[in-house]
Design an enzyme around this catalytic site. Sequence first.
Site, PDB file in Angstrom:
ATOM      1  N   ASP A 148       0.811  -1.224   0.000  1.00 55.76           N
ATOM      2  CA  ASP A 148       0.000   0.000   0.000  1.00 55.76           C
ATOM      3  C   ASP A 148       0.841   1.268   0.000  1.00 55.76           C
ATOM      4  OD1 ASP A 148      -2.294  -1.480  -0.030  1.00 55.76           O
ATOM      5  OD2 ASP A 148      -2.521  -1.477   2.148  1.00 55.76           O
TER       6      ASP A 148
ATOM      7  N   MET B 184      -5.678  -3.042  -5.490  1.00 57.39           N
ATOM      8  CA  MET B 184      -5.695  -2.939  -4.032  1.00 57.39           C
ATOM      9  C   MET B 184      -5.351  -1.527  -3.550  1.00 57.39           C
ATOM     10  SD  MET B 184      -4.141  -6.529  -2.613  1.00 57.39           S
ATOM     11  CE  MET B 184      -5.197  -7.978  -2.447  1.00 57.39           C
TER      12      MET B 184
ATOM     13  N   ARG C 219      -6.858   0.293   0.184  1.00 53.63           N
ATOM     14  CA  ARG C 219      -8.122   0.659   0.822  1.00 53.63           C
ATOM     15  C   ARG C 219      -8.196   2.167   1.086  1.00 53.63           C
ATOM     16  NH1 ARG C 219     -12.643  -2.127   0.445  1.00 53.63           N
ATOM     17  NH2 ARG C 219     -13.916  -2.137   2.310  1.00 53.63           N
TER      18      ARG C 219
ATOM     19  N   ARG D  40      -0.078  -8.915  -5.256  1.00 48.59           N
ATOM     20  CA  ARG D  40       0.816  -8.814  -4.096  1.00 48.59           C
ATOM     21  C   ARG D  40       1.707 -10.050  -3.933  1.00 48.59           C
ATOM     22  NH1 ARG D  40      -3.203  -9.325   1.235  1.00 48.59           N
ATOM     23  NH2 ARG D  40      -3.151 -11.591   1.305  1.00 48.59           N
TER      24      ARG D  40
END
Lengths: 412, 412
Positions: free
Chosen positions: B145, B189, B191, B300
Amino acid sequence: MKELKGACIVGQSGGPTSVINASVYGVVDTALKSPAITQVLGAAHGIKGVLADCLYDMGKEDPQELALLKNTPSSALGSCRYKMKDSEEDDTDYKRILEVFRKHNVRYFFYNGGNDSMDTCNKISKYMQKVGYECRVMGVPKTIDNDLYGTDHCPGFASAAKYIATSCMEVYQDARVYDTGMICIIEIMGRHAGWLAGSAALATAYGAGPDLIYLPETDFDMDKFLADVERIYKEKGNCMVAVSEGIHYADGTFVSEAKTSATDGFGHAQLGGLAAHLAAVVKEKTGAKVRGIELSLLQRCGAHLASETDIEESFMAGKAAVENAVNGITDKMVGFERGTMDGRYLCKTKLLPLTEVANTEKKVPREWINAEGNGVEQPFIDYVLPLIQGEPKLPKIDSLPRFAKLKKIQAE
Amino acid sequence: MKELKGACIVGQSGGPTSVINASVYGVVDTALKSPAITQVLGAAHGIKGVLADCLYDMGKEDPQELALLKNTPSSALGSCRYKMKDSEEDDTDYKRILEVFRKHNVRYFFYNGGNDSMDTCNKISKYMQKVGYECRVMGVPKTIDNDLYGTDHCPGFASAAKYIATSCMEVYQDARVYDTGMICIIEIMGRHAGWLAGSAALATAYGAGPDLIYLPETDFDMDKFLADVERIYKEKGNCMVAVSEGIHYADGTFVSEAKTSATDGFGHAQLGGLAAHLAAVVKEKTGAKVRGIELSLLQRCGAHLASETDIEESFMAGKAAVENAVNGITDKMVGFERGTMDGRYLCKTKLLPLTEVANTEKKVPREWINAEGNGVEQPFIDYVLPLIQGEPKLPKIDSLPRFAKLKKIQAE
């Protein structure tokens, strides 16, 4: 054999693969060097480009860019899904094709595709014979589905199989990282044949793959599937499943389309497809953490994981089509024959009558699938393994792929 | 500085990455060579393994297998998502950790993870200080992230970014192969931070990527999104969109969870997630062929597409943690500082106080996102590009990955 001088057309049709452009490069490169072929034309979007007289002059492309086609995924000339009517029923398209062929003096036609494309190729070949227009027509196979009749395997299959096996091995590492357990369901392409889903077994054979694999060659039973998954999950604390998109119940209904199944009742298969659907059913049944993964387009365009063997064989198929046509052959598809040399895998081309190939599907032999219908046997592994060998040297700029950029200059 | 002799523990926590094991290898390899460190212990499933006294003796592993960790995706020691309570509130876990530390004479603790893991690391560090147990605690960052505070970037991010950019470039080729047009929506991905979704712009910068990119840093407006997509589709005949899983409406509701939106009314976001949901909405609105693709776990764990720069930096982070700890440093996380040497990208480690890092999120600066909120600006590309450089030499057997196989022998 009389030499036939004239232009050639090469076209691509159906769903693309990682290496379909390697076949087109095989055709174009060989045709450009052939004294019999006066001009090399690329059809925009397959037969639709012929009908529209939208043809690119491939001789005007930069040779370095053409060479990059070997590592450029998807159909560089554009593809189509166009079903030709029988010429007896309606010969409009055929007359138009003949007109375009005559205009450019097209004497060679190479069509690069799967089952439906070989049907197109066959129809055009038979029509040209019927009307007495001399044109040598050759099919160049491609399909990740590996379901073409009469050939040991199909260009494009092995690279997709390698993508699937590698991705399964990686996801396997990820999907068991917590001590809380997880069920992971991977959806793989293959509507009628399970060659691709079965290839996930390579990952298992190398220590990190699905526990269960379901192919469309056997009927799917939701209760048995759930029992299989629960058993493995109980035993191991994790469970990984590979399913072909084409799995179906005994009555023929696709599981992905069975919207009112008693076991689920969700009714939204169009939202997210089969993996999401099965994940929801398994979650409801087991209460476990479940993840559905659809490999989607990634598996058929993952040129960065292509098999070098597949690339070279795809090129060879295109090359053989031109060489055979120039030598007088017509009305055939190039196929592959598997042999060995000094105990090692060897692949040679062979020729198959288009009439036989068109619209026949080759499925995974039942004896290569286990008795339970939830895995494949060793002969399947032995069949696929030689095909995925070798890593291509990928052209890159700044560590990102450098794909071919064609100028696409319209032929006059 | 007094030499501190004792064992060390290394643990992994949170969602894995393609290169998190490279950091563990950096810790283990450096610690095994360090005279101050008497034993190198790997915690099974992070802090849960410490609590359970489930510790592997890393010195008993085959050095060749340990070296393979550099190219083995996901957390080889196992991971966890375990939120520690404050020690003032409940010190049960802390007392137990102290007991296990004492039992094995653990004087070094290395914790490899993201935001939550740095919180765990920080809490343990502060507790050990409070009770006067001498133990040097170091955080080793990881997160695809890229949202850890105070560091230029995070180990793991670049490899995921490279996977995303490469996959987008490949899908781009595939998703425009027919002349009938298509809208393709790729779910990525992230969030709360849009670093990964933004990385899809690398594909666009290199000629084959999304037309539109939506990050969670700006509010999502479904009507504007649909207008954007329709406009591009009308102009170009195709449209490719990248969306972060964390996109949300102005009121904070995640689009993936908004089940009663007036524009869709499907109400089954849990079936297939955001990409499938948006695909359904776009299909209903435009009538076009639409495909939603979720990159899911693949992005990932795609070690085969890892950035060599990322692998080396991940290793370096683990190594720096051990070296600094042995030299007397504690209560810090290793971070990265970007510099240049002879005009080329250079990365050095730095140290950040755990208290500052824990639970702070770093988002994409608003000025790196375009005014419309549907793309990123050049500074974003310039930031990511150096990080994805370099191709690792992948250990393979029969053209399939050869991942590390640890013996995981329990410490006595």
